[in-house]
Design a protein around this motif. Structure first.
Motif, PDB file in Angstrom:
ATOM      1  N   MET A   1      18.300 -31.907 -32.924  1.00  0.00           N
ATOM      2  CA  MET A   1      17.108 -32.374 -33.867  1.00  0.00           C
ATOM      3  C   MET A   1      17.620 -33.857 -34.034  1.00  0.00           C
ATOM      4  O   MET A   1      18.626 -34.349 -34.286  1.00  0.00           O
ATOM      5  CB  MET A   1      17.323 -31.900 -35.251  1.00  0.00           C
ATOM      6  CG  MET A   1      16.474 -30.575 -35.477  1.00  0.00           C
ATOM      7  SD  MET A   1      16.571 -29.959 -37.022  1.00  0.00           S
ATOM      8  CE  MET A   1      14.943 -29.500 -37.344  1.00  0.00           C
ATOM      9  N   ASN A   2      16.390 -34.555 -34.030  1.00  0.00           N
ATOM     10  CA  ASN A   2      16.727 -36.063 -34.474  1.00  0.00           C
ATOM     11  C   ASN A   2      16.793 -36.338 -35.737  1.00  0.00           C
ATOM     12  O   ASN A   2      16.369 -35.683 -36.553  1.00  0.00           O
ATOM     13  CB  ASN A   2      15.950 -36.862 -33.495  1.00  0.00           C
ATOM     14  CG  ASN A   2      14.420 -36.822 -33.823  1.00  0.00           C
ATOM     15  OD1 ASN A   2      14.161 -36.087 -34.850  1.00  0.00           O
ATOM     16  ND2 ASN A   2      13.528 -37.258 -32.831  1.00  0.00           N
ATOM     17  N   ARG A   3      17.124 -37.619 -36.203  1.00  0.00           N
ATOM     18  CA  ARG A   3      17.170 -37.831 -37.684  1.00  0.00           C
ATOM     19  C   ARG A   3      15.777 -37.906 -38.145  1.00  0.00           C
ATOM     20  O   ARG A   3      15.558 -37.380 -39.457  1.00  0.00           O
ATOM     21  CB  ARG A   3      17.646 -39.314 -37.666  1.00  0.00           C
ATOM     22  CG  ARG A   3      19.156 -39.509 -37.536  1.00  0.00           C
ATOM     23  CD  ARG A   3      19.570 -40.975 -37.919  1.00  0.00           C
ATOM     24  NE  ARG A   3      21.012 -41.047 -37.509  1.00  0.00           N
ATOM     25  CZ  ARG A   3      21.566 -42.272 -37.298  1.00  0.00           C
ATOM     26  NH1 ARG A   3      20.970 -43.215 -38.080  1.00  0.00           N
ATOM     27  NH2 ARG A   3      22.808 -42.193 -36.989  1.00  0.00           N
ATOM     28  N   SER A   4      14.681 -38.456 -37.801  1.00  0.00           N
ATOM     29  CA  SER A   4      13.450 -38.250 -38.155  1.00  0.00           C
ATOM     30  C   SER A   4      13.263 -36.940 -38.563  1.00  0.00           C
ATOM     31  O   SER A   4      12.608 -36.908 -39.838  1.00  0.00           O
ATOM     32  CB  SER A   4      12.410 -38.854 -37.171  1.00  0.00           C
ATOM     33  OG  SER A   4      11.088 -38.957 -37.584  1.00  0.00           O
ATOM     34  N   ARG A   5      13.223 -36.065 -37.631  1.00  0.00           N
ATOM     35  CA  ARG A   5      12.905 -34.634 -38.010  1.00  0.00           C
ATOM     36  C   ARG A   5      13.691 -34.175 -39.206  1.00  0.00           C
ATOM     37  O   ARG A   5      13.346 -33.407 -40.225  1.00  0.00           O
ATOM     38  CB  ARG A   5      12.976 -33.684 -36.891  1.00  0.00           C
ATOM     39  CG  ARG A   5      12.016 -33.659 -35.806  1.00  0.00           C
ATOM     40  CD  ARG A   5      12.262 -32.838 -34.877  1.00  0.00           C
ATOM     41  NE  ARG A   5      11.150 -33.043 -33.687  1.00  0.00           N
ATOM     42  CZ  ARG A   5      11.089 -32.185 -32.494  1.00  0.00           C
ATOM     43  NH1 ARG A   5      11.856 -31.328 -32.540  1.00  0.00           N
ATOM     44  NH2 ARG A   5      10.307 -32.544 -31.775  1.00  0.00           N
ATOM     45  N   ILE A   6      14.977 -34.483 -39.264  1.00  0.00           N
ATOM     46  CA  ILE A   6      15.980 -33.991 -40.319  1.00  0.00           C
ATOM     47  C   ILE A   6      15.311 -34.803 -41.772  1.00  0.00           C
ATOM     48  O   ILE A   6      15.159 -33.889 -42.882  1.00  0.00           O
ATOM     49  CB  ILE A   6      17.179 -34.457 -40.172  1.00  0.00           C
ATOM     50  CG1 ILE A   6      17.894 -33.473 -39.041  1.00  0.00           C
ATOM     51  CG2 ILE A   6      18.210 -34.139 -41.493  1.00  0.00           C
ATOM     52  CD1 ILE A   6      19.113 -34.042 -38.481  1.00  0.00           C
TER      53      ILE A   6
END
Length: 71
Positions: A1-6
């Motif tokens: 998962m990338n930061r934006s999704r987190i």
């Protein structure tokens, strides 16, 4: 998962929890409820921006056209 999704997931979960907590108290804290709802919708909006539209693809037709043979 990338930061934006987190970040989106954290906004959605935290906003939902804050809104639920503000509504569950005996005396409702309106500002806390509004803040939770805003955070929840902010996370949902950021998530929905990354979902492609179904209208971006060219339409596929089930009807096939036949070329007429020139005689």
């Amino acid at each position: 998962m990338n930061r934006s999704r987190i970040i989106n997931l954290i906004c959605i979960v935290f906003g939902g929890l804050v809104a639920f907590y503000a509504q569950a108290e005996k005396e409702n804290n309106t500002y806390l409820l509004i803040g939770g709802i805003v955070l929840l919708f902010f996370g949902i909006y950021r998530t929905s921006r990354n979902i492609p539209s179904k209208f971006d693809k060219p339409e596929e037709s089930f009807i096939k056209t036949e070329k007429e043979d020139e005689v």
